[in-house]
Design a protein around this motif. Structure first.
Motif, PDB file in Angstrom:
ATOM      1  N   ALA A 285       0.836  -1.202   0.000  1.00  7.63           N
ATOM      2  CA  ALA A 285       0.000   0.000   0.000  1.00  7.63           C
ATOM      3  C   ALA A 285       0.864   1.243   0.000  1.00  7.63           C
ATOM      4  CB  ALA A 285      -0.908   0.012   1.221  1.00  7.63           C
ATOM      5  N   ARG A 286       0.579   2.128  -0.901  1.00  6.82           N
ATOM      6  CA  ARG A 286       1.243   3.426  -0.914  1.00  6.82           C
ATOM      7  C   ARG A 286       0.169   4.481  -1.018  1.00  6.82           C
ATOM      8  NH1 ARG A 286       6.711   3.047  -4.639  1.00  6.82           N
ATOM      9  NH2 ARG A 286       7.783   1.465  -3.412  1.00  6.82           N
ATOM     10  N   THR A 287      -0.323   4.894   0.114  1.00  9.31           N
ATOM     11  CA  THR A 287      -1.404   5.880   0.140  1.00  9.31           C
ATOM     12  C   THR A 287      -1.018   7.032   1.040  1.00  9.31           C
ATOM     13  OG1 THR A 287      -2.443   4.646   1.927  1.00  9.31           O
ATOM     14  CG2 THR A 287      -3.204   4.173  -0.286  1.00  9.31           C
ATOM     15  N   ARG A 288      -1.682   8.159   0.850  1.00  5.62           N
ATOM     16  CA  ARG A 288      -1.391   9.318   1.667  1.00  5.62           C
ATOM     17  C   ARG A 288      -2.030   9.149   3.039  1.00  5.62           C
ATOM     18  NH1 ARG A 288      -5.430   9.947  -1.652  1.00  5.62           N
ATOM     19  NH2 ARG A 288      -7.308  11.017  -1.000  1.00  5.62           N
ATOM     20  N   LYS A 289      -1.420   9.684   4.044  1.00  5.16           N
ATOM     21  CA  LYS A 289      -1.928   9.541   5.407  1.00  5.16           C
ATOM     22  C   LYS A 289      -2.892  10.659   5.773  1.00  5.16           C
ATOM     23  CE  LYS A 289      -2.030   7.347   9.296  1.00  5.16           C
ATOM     24  NZ  LYS A 289      -2.672   6.034   9.376  1.00  5.16           N
ATOM     25  N   ALA A 290      -2.784  11.787   5.133  1.00  2.00           N
ATOM     26  CA  ALA A 290      -3.660  12.904   5.475  1.00  2.00           C
ATOM     27  C   ALA A 290      -5.089  12.597   5.097  1.00  2.00           C
ATOM     28  CB  ALA A 290      -3.190  14.174   4.757  1.00  2.00           C
ATOM     29  N   SER A 291      -6.025  13.204   5.792  1.00  2.00           N
ATOM     30  CA  SER A 291      -7.436  12.970   5.506  1.00  2.00           C
ATOM     31  C   SER A 291      -8.060  14.081   4.671  1.00  2.00           C
ATOM     32  CB  SER A 291      -8.227  12.839   6.816  1.00  2.00           C
ATOM     33  OG  SER A 291      -8.118  14.019   7.585  1.00  2.00           O
ATOM     34  N   ALA A 292      -7.258  15.015   4.188  1.00  2.00           N
ATOM     35  CA  ALA A 292      -7.799  16.133   3.413  1.00  2.00           C
ATOM     36  C   ALA A 292      -8.386  15.638   2.107  1.00  2.00           C
ATOM     37  CB  ALA A 292      -6.688  17.145   3.128  1.00  2.00           C
ATOM     38  N   PRO A 293      -9.444  16.262   1.607  1.00  2.00           N
ATOM     39  CA  PRO A 293     -10.047  15.844   0.347  1.00  2.00           C
ATOM     40  C   PRO A 293      -9.098  16.093  -0.821  1.00  2.00           C
ATOM     41  CG  PRO A 293     -10.989  17.915   1.090  1.00  2.00           C
ATOM     42  CD  PRO A 293     -10.145  17.404   2.211  1.00  2.00           C
ATOM     43  N   VAL A 294      -9.336  15.340  -1.880  1.00  2.00           N
ATOM     44  CA  VAL A 294      -8.471  15.420  -3.047  1.00  2.00           C
ATOM     45  C   VAL A 294      -8.674  16.740  -3.790  1.00  2.00           C
ATOM     46  CG1 VAL A 294      -7.897  14.281  -5.227  1.00  2.00           C
ATOM     47  CG2 VAL A 294      -8.597  12.924  -3.257  1.00  2.00           C
ATOM     48  N   ASP A 295      -7.576  17.312  -4.271  1.00  2.00           N
ATOM     49  CA  ASP A 295      -7.613  18.456  -5.189  1.00  2.00           C
ATOM     50  C   ASP A 295      -8.295  19.695  -4.612  1.00  2.00           C
ATOM     51  OD1 ASP A 295      -6.344  16.878  -7.067  1.00  2.00           O
ATOM     52  OD2 ASP A 295      -8.231  16.177  -7.929  1.00  2.00           O
ATOM     53  N   LEU A 296      -8.184  19.933  -3.325  1.00  2.00           N
ATOM     54  CA  LEU A 296      -8.702  21.147  -2.730  1.00  2.00           C
ATOM     55  C   LEU A 296      -7.559  21.896  -2.052  1.00  2.00           C
ATOM     56  CD1 LEU A 296     -12.124  20.262  -1.034  1.00  2.00           C
ATOM     57  CD2 LEU A 296     -11.741  21.703  -3.026  1.00  2.00           C
ATOM     58  N   PRO A 297      -7.454  23.198  -2.299  1.00  2.00           N
ATOM     59  CA  PRO A 297      -6.442  23.982  -1.591  1.00  2.00           C
ATOM     60  C   PRO A 297      -6.765  24.030  -0.099  1.00  2.00           C
ATOM     61  CG  PRO A 297      -7.913  25.400  -2.847  1.00  2.00           C
ATOM     62  CD  PRO A 297      -8.226  23.997  -3.252  1.00  2.00           C
ATOM     63  N   GLU A 298      -5.795  24.464   0.679  1.00  2.00           N
ATOM     64  CA  GLU A 298      -5.935  24.387   2.137  1.00  2.00           C
ATOM     65  C   GLU A 298      -7.171  25.128   2.650  1.00  2.00           C
ATOM     66  OE1 GLU A 298      -3.347  25.509   6.153  1.00  2.00           O
ATOM     67  OE2 GLU A 298      -2.422  25.506   4.171  1.00  2.00           O
ATOM     68  N   GLY A 299      -7.447  26.323   2.124  1.00  2.00           N
ATOM     69  CA  GLY A 299      -8.600  27.079   2.593  1.00  2.00           C
ATOM     70  C   GLY A 299      -9.913  26.381   2.296  1.00  2.00           C
ATOM     71  N   ASP A 300     -10.030  25.835   1.093  1.00  2.00           N
ATOM     72  CA  ASP A 300     -11.246  25.119   0.734  1.00  2.00           C
ATOM     73  C   ASP A 300     -11.369  23.821   1.518  1.00  2.00           C
ATOM     74  OD1 ASP A 300     -11.740  27.136  -1.028  1.00  2.00           O
ATOM     75  OD2 ASP A 300     -11.163  26.023  -2.823  1.00  2.00           O
ATOM     76  N   ALA A 301     -10.235  23.199   1.824  1.00  2.00           N
ATOM     77  CA  ALA A 301     -10.270  21.946   2.594  1.00  2.00           C
ATOM     78  C   ALA A 301     -10.845  22.193   3.983  1.00  2.00           C
ATOM     79  CB  ALA A 301      -8.862  21.351   2.697  1.00  2.00           C
ATOM     80  N   ALA A 302     -10.515  23.341   4.579  1.00  2.00           N
ATOM     81  CA  ALA A 302     -11.066  23.660   5.902  1.00  2.00           C
ATOM     82  C   ALA A 302     -12.582  23.827   5.832  1.00  2.00           C
ATOM     83  CB  ALA A 302     -10.417  24.930   6.442  1.00  2.00           C
ATOM     84  N   LEU A 303     -13.068  24.487   4.777  1.00  2.00           N
ATOM     85  CA  LEU A 303     -14.513  24.643   4.609  1.00  2.00           C
ATOM     86  C   LEU A 303     -15.166  23.294   4.336  1.00  2.00           C
ATOM     87  CD1 LEU A 303     -17.058  26.288   4.388  1.00  2.00           C
ATOM     88  CD2 LEU A 303     -16.430  26.888   2.019  1.00  2.00           C
ATOM     89  N   PHE A 304     -14.499  22.458   3.567  1.00  2.00           N
ATOM     90  CA  PHE A 304     -15.017  21.108   3.316  1.00  2.00           C
ATOM     91  C   PHE A 304     -15.226  20.361   4.632  1.00  2.00           C
ATOM     92  CE2 PHE A 304     -14.097  16.574   2.942  1.00  2.00           C
ATOM     93  CZ  PHE A 304     -14.983  16.164   1.967  1.00  2.00           C
ATOM     94  N   GLU A 305     -14.244  20.453   5.536  1.00  2.00           N
ATOM     95  CA  GLU A 305     -14.368  19.761   6.826  1.00  2.00           C
ATOM     96  C   GLU A 305     -15.517  20.344   7.640  1.00  2.00           C
ATOM     97  OE1 GLU A 305     -13.005  17.088   7.584  1.00  2.00           O
ATOM     98  OE2 GLU A 305     -11.442  16.963   6.043  1.00  2.00           O
ATOM     99  N   ALA A 306     -15.724  21.646   7.562  1.00  2.00           N
ATOM    100  CA  ALA A 306     -16.841  22.261   8.279  1.00  2.00           C
ATOM    101  C   ALA A 306     -18.177  21.779   7.718  1.00  2.00           C
ATOM    102  CB  ALA A 306     -16.744  23.782   8.180  1.00  2.00           C
ATOM    103  N   LEU A 307     -18.258  21.684   6.395  1.00  2.00           N
ATOM    104  CA  LEU A 307     -19.477  21.183   5.775  1.00  2.00           C
ATOM    105  C   LEU A 307     -19.708  19.716   6.121  1.00  2.00           C
ATOM    106  CD1 LEU A 307     -19.054  22.862   2.271  1.00  2.00           C
ATOM    107  CD2 LEU A 307     -20.969  23.255   3.850  1.00  2.00           C
ATOM    108  N   ARG A 308     -18.623  18.963   6.196  1.00  2.00           N
ATOM    109  CA  ARG A 308     -18.766  17.550   6.538  1.00  2.00           C
ATOM    110  C   ARG A 308     -19.244  17.379   7.976  1.00  2.00           C
ATOM    111  NH1 ARG A 308     -14.118  13.089   5.346  1.00  2.00           N
ATOM    112  NH2 ARG A 308     -12.984  14.283   6.918  1.00  2.00           N
ATOM    113  N   ALA A 309     -18.744  18.227   8.872  1.00  2.00           N
ATOM    114  CA  ALA A 309     -19.201  18.173  10.266  1.00  2.00           C
ATOM    115  C   ALA A 309     -20.680  18.532  10.363  1.00  2.00           C
ATOM    116  CB  ALA A 309     -18.365  19.121  11.122  1.00  2.00           C
ATOM    117  N   TRP A 310     -21.102  19.549   9.593  1.00  2.00           N
ATOM    118  CA  TRP A 310     -22.529  19.901   9.560  1.00  2.00           C
ATOM    119  C   TRP A 310     -23.356  18.737   9.031  1.00  2.00           C
ATOM    120  CZ3 TRP A 310     -25.265  19.931   4.945  1.00  2.00           C
ATOM    121  CH2 TRP A 310     -26.597  20.337   5.045  1.00  2.00           C
ATOM    122  N   ARG A 311     -22.879  18.096   7.955  1.00  2.00           N
ATOM    123  CA  ARG A 311     -23.596  16.966   7.372  1.00  2.00           C
ATOM    124  C   ARG A 311     -23.737  15.823   8.370  1.00  2.00           C
ATOM    125  NH1 ARG A 311     -20.744  13.663   2.596  1.00  2.00           N
ATOM    126  NH2 ARG A 311     -19.378  13.231   4.374  1.00  2.00           N
TER     127      ARG A 311
END
Length: 652
Positions: free
Chosen positions: A567-593
């Motif tokens: 297995a060669r996978t990334r360890k971070a849980s950030a979504p694919v192809d999102l810059p850092e600022g958008d990734a933070a909003l993605f996590e906020a939306l996921r928490a709301w969901r």
């Protein structure tokens, strides 16, 4: 013949449990009781459901929030809306459900969906209602009053879609009920279950061919993600779809990375693989038996992994609880037999692992296809060894069925072994099994790390010669462990007592290690140059062995590399192809969901898929009108969640 040789399994691995010590799990057993949602009951007078939308594209945009169909979807939908029959072969995650749900919304009447699992009905009905579609099911989880309410709603023309199991359609009462209403379309999901030679044969599917005569003029569509050319023919014949138009999409799932590693210590290897995955992702681990499932789940929990067991022998309440946690919580790993998975629509399963060899390529394809249904990167991982080969052959030899049935099972196994032992692209091998050609994928282990090969003719001759000499000179047969001891010149008590140190082949294989010899045995078994026979898995030559012994048949073998997770996978849980600022909003939306899903008692993906959350994070809409441009937000979800989503974005 010696019956004492049971050393056919890898010495470092646990011996597989006796496959006959428990009944097999039924993959179609009702996964767990589910609580039906109330249906508005109409009167008993027959009334046809009026079309909800003028065109297919109107329905797609309003209900699903998509602007365009994918692949063959538009052609299938047009065929069915026009009243024609269709056979649809489309990979998991390819959007098969749209192919019958849209016609049911555009045509007059109620769409009938034949679905093999209660869990699958439950999930699909939940998702449809979240999109504003009037859907219901009839199954054994409902009491008489609940079923009566659904029946009245159907007869009153209040349902867009009605889900039933094939067993329920076998009853005259259900058919009589359907005849009193108006059907817009009949969809037969998981249609491969009609095939006698398929991996999921279900006898009640055979009776579904009669639907053509019982409901003349109603278009029928048969759908599956798993069908060889032979199974495809059987679907056509047994469901009486000779005039149907056929739609065969590519079975390729390019987002899945296929990896198969040599089995050494499977539980340790499994832990290493899982801990290499991104944090908080969900996965499924398949094992062959219930005992193996429970032991593996316990072991994973001892290593800090949130693992749950699932098999048909567990109490229904426990299965329901474990399934609910898997669907609604992050980071849960389900360890299961094949009783789990077919009825699960969870789109964000990031890996599927096998610690036992599947019985067929069809089964493997369907099980691995439960990973990455959302199109995001996923991994299909398997650990495989000599013990798997011998165990599966034992199961076939001891199983029920005539010679033809066992021969077909053997062909399924041979194809699975060929996939495991290939030195070329695994995806090419997998797609070729379904009759589809492809180029090397560049995204499987054999493409990313091409295995070295070596000439195995001489070692194969040494092994086969030993087997022949024992049979002809002493009328004896042994398993892999003792044969390897002879070849390596071991001084065991058994060798001395049997005087096997006097054989001419004694000690001629000392140049290879025990594990290297086991690799030779495994690959010869996979190529039918060797066979495991009898209750104890003793090894014998085959007709094809003669060419090897004469030196006429080349024996190229793959050299097993150092065992690891692959297995060669990334360890971070950030979504694919999102810059850092958008990734933070993605996590906020996921928490709301997550909060909304828990309040409503539904899986998170029923609220919004990850792809929709990513689009929201990237686009940052500021008004309800702006939400119309976001894929995956239809009219109902815009009404239900629009203002809350905009508030989360504004805060972000």
């Amino acid at each position: 013949m010696s019956h004492a040789d049971a050393a056919w399994f890898d010495p470092q691995a646990e011996p597989p449990e006796d496959p006959w010590d428990e009944p097999p799990d039924d993959p179609y057993e009702d996964a767990a009781p589910v609580s039906p949602q109330p249906i508005r009951a109409g009167g008993c007078a027959r009334a046809a459901r009026a079309p909800q939308f003028r065109t297919a594209l109107d329905a797609l945009r309003s209900v699903y929030g998509f602007d365009a169909f994918r692949g063959d979807q538009a052609a299938v939908v047009d065929q069915v809306i026009a009243g024609g029959d269709a056979i649809v072969l489309m990979p998991t995650g390819g959007g098969k459900s749209v192919c019958y749900q849209i016609p049911a919304l555009v045509r007059e009447g109620t769409g009938l969906v034949v679905s093999p699992l209660i869990a699958l009905m439950h999930d699909q009905v939940d998702a449809l209602r979240a999109n504003g579609v009037q859907a219901a099911y009839l199954n054994s989880t409902q009491d008489a009053s609940e079923r009566a309410a659904v029946e009245r709603a159907y007869l009153g023309g209040e349902l867009d879609l009605l889900y039933v199991a094939p067993e329920r359609l076998s009853g005259q009462g259900t058919r009589s009920l359907l005849a009193r209403g108006t059907l817009s379309v009949i969809a037969i999901d998981e249609a491969h279950c009609v095939s006698h030679w398929g991996h999921d044969f279900r006898p009640d599917y055979l009776a579904l061919g009669d639907l053509a005569e019982a409901f003349t003029g109603v278009p029928r569509v048969a759908l599956t993600a798993t069908a060889t050319e032979e199974t495809h023919r059987e679907i056509t014949q047994r469901l009486h779809l000779s005039d149907a138009r056929h739609f065969v999409a590519s079975f390729d799932r390019p987002n899945i990375t296929y990896r198969i590693v040599v089995k050494a210590d499977p539980r340790r290897q499994l832990v290493d693989f899982i801990t290499a995955q991104p944090e908080g992702v969900a996965g499924i681990v398949y094992a062959l038996s219930r005992k193996q499932v429970e032991q593996t789940a316990t072991f994973l929990r001892s290593k800090g992994i949130d693992a749950l067991p699932y098999h048909a022998g567990l109490p229904a309440s426990m299965r329901a609880e474990h399934q609910a946690r898997f669907l609604r919580e992050d980071g849960v790993v389900m360890v299961a037999t094949i009783a789990f998975g077919m009825g699960i629509d969870k789109p964000d399963v990031r890996f599927v692992a096998h610690i036992d060899l599947p019985k067929s390529v069809e089964g493997y394809y369907q099980e691995t296809g439960r990973a990455g249904r959302d199109g995001e990167p996923a991994v299909a991982w398997m650990t495989y060894g000599l013990s798997d080969v011998v165990q599966q052959r034992r199961l076939i030899d001891a199983g029920e069925g005539d010679r033809a049935h066992k021969q077909r099972q053997q062909q399924h196994l041979d194809a699975m072994l060929a996939l495991c032992e290939t030195v070329t692209c695994r995806r090419q091998n997998l797609l070729a099994y379904f009759g589809q050609a492809s180029e090397p994928c560049g995204n499987c282990d054999t493409c990313l790390e091409p295995p070295p090969t070596w000439d195995g003719l001489i070692p194969a001759q040494k092994l086969l010669s030993t087997i022949v000499r024992l049979q002809r000179e002493r009328n004896q047969a042994f398993g892999a462990g003792h044969l390897i001891d002879i070849l390596r010149g071991a001084g065991t008590e058994r060798i001395r007592s049997q005087r096997h140190d006097q054989l001419s082949t004694y000690g001629i294989g000392a140049d290879l290690s025990d594990q290297e010899w086991r690799s030779v045995v495994r690959q010869l078994l996979a190529r039918d140059l060797l066979q495991a026979v009898g209750e104890y898995g003793t090894l014998a030559v085959t007709e094809a062995s003669a060419g090897v012994l004469r030196g006429e048949t080349p024996v190229p073998l793959r050299r097993d590399v150092a065992t690891g997770t692959g297995a060669r996978t990334r360890k971070a849980s950030a979504p694919v192809d999102l810059p850092e600022g958008d990734a933070a909003l993605f996590e906020a939306l996921r928490a709301w969901r997550t909060r909304v899903a828990r309040e409503q008692g539904v899986p998170a993906y029923v609220v919004f898929a990850d792809a929709t959350l990513r689009a929201l994070a990237a686009a940052r809409p500021a008004s309800l009108a702006d939400l119309d441009a976001i894929s995956g937000i239809g009219a109902k979800k815009k009404e239900s969640y629009g203002r809350a989503v905009l508030e989360v974005i504004a805060q972000g």
